[in-house]
Motif scaffolding. Structure first.
Motif, PDB file in Angstrom:
ATOM      1  N   SER A   1      40.227  47.693  40.010  1.00 29.63           N
ATOM      2  CA  SER A   1      41.160  48.158  38.988  1.00 29.63           C
ATOM      3  C   SER A   1      42.562  48.249  39.592  1.00 29.63           C
ATOM      4  O   SER A   1      42.741  48.193  40.810  1.00 29.63           O
ATOM      5  CB  SER A   1      40.711  49.521  38.448  1.00 29.63           C
ATOM      6  OG  SER A   1      40.629  50.455  39.495  1.00 29.63           O
ATOM      7  N   GLY A   2      43.560  48.375  38.719  1.00 30.27           N
ATOM      8  CA  GLY A   2      44.939  48.491  39.175  1.00 30.27           C
ATOM      9  C   GLY A   2      45.387  47.253  39.928  1.00 30.27           C
ATOM     10  O   GLY A   2      45.209  46.132  39.458  1.00 30.27           O
TER      11      GLY A   2
ATOM     12  N   SER B   1      42.850  44.361  40.412  1.00 31.61           N
ATOM     13  CA  SER B   1      42.192  43.849  39.204  1.00 31.61           C
ATOM     14  C   SER B   1      41.876  42.347  39.278  1.00 31.61           C
ATOM     15  O   SER B   1      41.100  41.847  38.468  1.00 31.61           O
ATOM     16  CB  SER B   1      43.044  44.137  37.965  1.00 31.61           C
ATOM     17  OG  SER B   1      44.274  43.452  38.056  1.00 31.61           O
TER      18      SER B   1
ATOM     19  N   HIS C   1      33.856  44.409  34.918  1.00 35.03           N
ATOM     20  CA  HIS C   1      33.410  45.425  35.886  1.00 35.03           C
ATOM     21  C   HIS C   1      33.087  44.831  37.267  1.00 35.03           C
ATOM     22  O   HIS C   1      32.825  45.568  38.205  1.00 35.03           O
ATOM     23  CB  HIS C   1      32.230  46.249  35.335  1.00 35.03           C
ATOM     24  CG  HIS C   1      30.956  45.481  35.191  1.00 35.03           C
ATOM     25  ND1 HIS C   1      30.619  44.809  34.037  1.00 35.03           N
ATOM     26  CD2 HIS C   1      29.943  45.278  36.061  1.00 35.03           C
ATOM     27  CE1 HIS C   1      29.449  44.233  34.194  1.00 35.03           C
ATOM     28  NE2 HIS C   1      29.009  44.501  35.418  1.00 35.03           N
TER      29      HIS C   1
END
Length: 151
Positions: free
Chosen positions: A79-80, A83, A75
């Motif tokens: 993201s994507g 990342s 976390h």
């Protein structure tokens, strides 16, 4: 006569395991991470033994330096396509468990293990400690250890 070395440096791979958390079960006290701790302590003792010079003084007072390197939680990253990039709000310092004193205890007890007496006769010979914990910045996870004999 060859003088005894003053310093030994080695690294142990793996996620550092704390020592000190226990729970009671009936009339017995059991470490809640006993299996992982035993393996981690063994890894430290074996690596220390491999790096120990033949003329190392196991009864000398020492300074212990440890740098614990932990993985970053997922976390902390985007993201994507992001990342592999840290989020701007990701913490710089490792301020979560395990506690620094507990991972340090697993190292000091391992190198001064009562059975192996690897680098120390007893961990009470440690007169000075410098320890940090941080997040990994490369592929290394584990601990970098330096033991320096004091005169």
């Amino acid at each position: 006569m060859i003088p005894a070395p003053t310093s030994i440096t080695f690294s142990v791979l793996g996620t550092p395991v704390p020592q000190g958390s226990v729970r009671a079960y009936q009339s017995r006290v059991i470490a809640n991470n006993a299996e992982a701790l035993a393996s981690w302590r063994n890894d430290i003792a074996v690596t220390a033994q491999r790096h120990k010079p033949a003329n190392w003084d196991t009864k000398a007072p020492v300074e212990l330096k440890c740098v614990f390197v932990f993985p970053r939680p997922l976390h902390h990253f985007g993201s994507g396509k992001n990342s592999t990039k840290l989020k701007p709000m990701a913490p710089k310092h490792h301020v979560t468990t395990p506690d620094l004193d507990k991972v340090l205890r697993s190292v000091s007890d391992s190198i001064g293990d009562a059975v192996a007496r690897v680098l120390l006769h007893n961990d009470s010979q440690i007169c000075s400690i410098y320890a940090t914990k941080r997040y990994a910045t490369d592929d290394f996870l584990g601990v970098h250890i330096t033991v320096t004999a004091l005169s």
